[in-house]
Design an enzyme around this catalytic site. Structure first.
Site, PDB file in Angstrom:
ATOM      1  N   PRO A  87       0.704  -1.269  -0.087  1.00 30.57           N
ATOM      2  CA  PRO A  87       0.078  -0.046   0.060  1.00 30.57           C
ATOM      3  C   PRO A  87       0.916   1.211  -0.139  1.00 30.57           C
ATOM      4  O   PRO A  87       0.154   2.430  -0.114  1.00 30.57           O
ATOM      5  CB  PRO A  87      -0.923  -0.051   1.156  1.00 30.57           C
ATOM      6  N   GLU A 114       1.166  -6.333   6.749  1.00 31.43           N
ATOM      7  CA  GLU A 114       1.791  -5.889   7.980  1.00 31.43           C
ATOM      8  C   GLU A 114       3.442  -5.468   7.739  1.00 31.43           C
ATOM      9  O   GLU A 114       3.866  -4.570   8.335  1.00 31.43           O
ATOM     10  CB  GLU A 114       1.842  -6.995   8.950  1.00 31.43           C
ATOM     11  N   ARG A 152      -4.036  -7.611 -21.209  1.00 30.57           N
ATOM     12  CA  ARG A 152      -4.858  -7.253 -22.386  1.00 30.57           C
ATOM     13  C   ARG A 152      -4.121  -6.106 -23.036  1.00 30.57           C
ATOM     14  O   ARG A 152      -4.864  -6.078 -24.230  1.00 30.57           O
ATOM     15  CB  ARG A 152      -6.239  -6.515 -21.728  1.00 30.57           C
ATOM     16  N   ASP A 168     -10.481   2.990 -25.083  1.00 25.95           N
ATOM     17  CA  ASP A 168     -10.718   2.622 -23.633  1.00 25.95           C
ATOM     18  C   ASP A 168     -10.537   4.052 -22.616  1.00 25.95           C
ATOM     19  O   ASP A 168      -9.772   4.747 -22.980  1.00 25.95           O
ATOM     20  CB  ASP A 168      -9.680   1.921 -23.051  1.00 25.95           C
TER      21      ASP A 168
END
Ligand code: 6GU
Length: 243
Positions: A87, A114, A152, A168
């Site tokens: 993160p 953690e 993709r 897109d």
């Protein structure tokens, strides 16, 4: 493209990567997905992959030795990216997907939330990515998200000469225009007339305007990086855009 994934939960793979476009890309030989169990590189009696934190505190930290040994054992070109998923990483965007899709080999290390020993960050990973501002218990699903977004983009993965990529939402740096299929009247809700005319220039113009309007309404932050023609800027200004 060759992808290596290092995880303590290899059973989570291929998961969603075993269906649809990504499965097809693997069967077509465009993507070679190799999942490795970090535990196989832990040689202590209990084959541990984590340990308590120096300095104390709750939570376990992923040990460096199994991760270094795992990466060093891989058949991968020297200097190819080693991506640590945490993160704390740089935000993964379509730009990053495009960049990674040009690599021949990418290695993903799935961190647990953690923590991962800092020396993995400093001396093993070449970059650190996050998929958004929320906490997952591990990098596995983030890795799947990234591999899906990258696969993709591999030439031939989508078929149809890959032209679908051009419209897109994030490829064009704008939000996509509205799409319709049959019936032209669904419970009284009509398909816009212009789409039924067969006038390709008028349709392209309408779609561009819709993209610009939607981007302005929903994601004005995208406009600063979008490639805008003088005509686009005029349309946006008519819609109240002040850049
Ligand atoms: Cl890459 N890992 C974890 N544990 N949580 C995340 C993430 C990654 N990206 C967003 N949240």
């Amino acid at each position: 493209m060759q992808v290596h994934v290092l995880t303590i939960f290899p059973e989570m793979f291929p998961g969603p990567l075993g269906a649809g476009i990504v499965e097809r890309a693997q069967k077509a030989g465009l993507l070679d997905l190799n999942v490795h169990n970090i535990r196989d590189y832990a040689h202590d009696r209990h084959r541990t992959t984590d340990d308590t934190a120096y300095g104390g505190g709750p939570g376990m930290v992923m040990r460096p030795e199994p991760l270094f040994e795992a990466v060093e054992s891989l058949d991968r070109p020297a200097g190819s990216p080693v991506v640590l998923l945490t993160p704390q990483g740089k935000l993964f965007t379509q730009r990053e997907a495009e960049r990674l899709s040009k690599e021949q080999t990418v290695t993903f290390i799935c961190g647990r939330y953690e923590g991962v020993d800092e020396r993995v960050r400093q001396h093993l990973a070449t970059e650190e990515l996050s998929i958004g501002d929320y906490v997952l218990t591990g990098g596995e699903i983030a890795t799947m998200v990234i591999v899906e977004a990258v696969a993709r983009l591999l030439p031939g993965a989508l078929g149809h000469g890959d032209e679908a990529l051009l419209d897109d939402t994030h490829t064009s740096r704008l939000v996509q225009y509205p799409q319709y299929t049959r019936p032209s009247d669904f419970q009284g809700a009509q398909v816009p007339d212009v789409l039924l005319t067969g006038d390709h220039a008028a349709i392209a113009k309408w779609r561009r305007r819709q993209s610009l309007q939607r981007t302005l309404e929903r994601r004005p932050d995208l406009l600063k990086d979008a490639e805008l023609s003088p005509e686009d800027r005029k349309v946006l200004q008519e819609l109240g855009w002040t850049d």
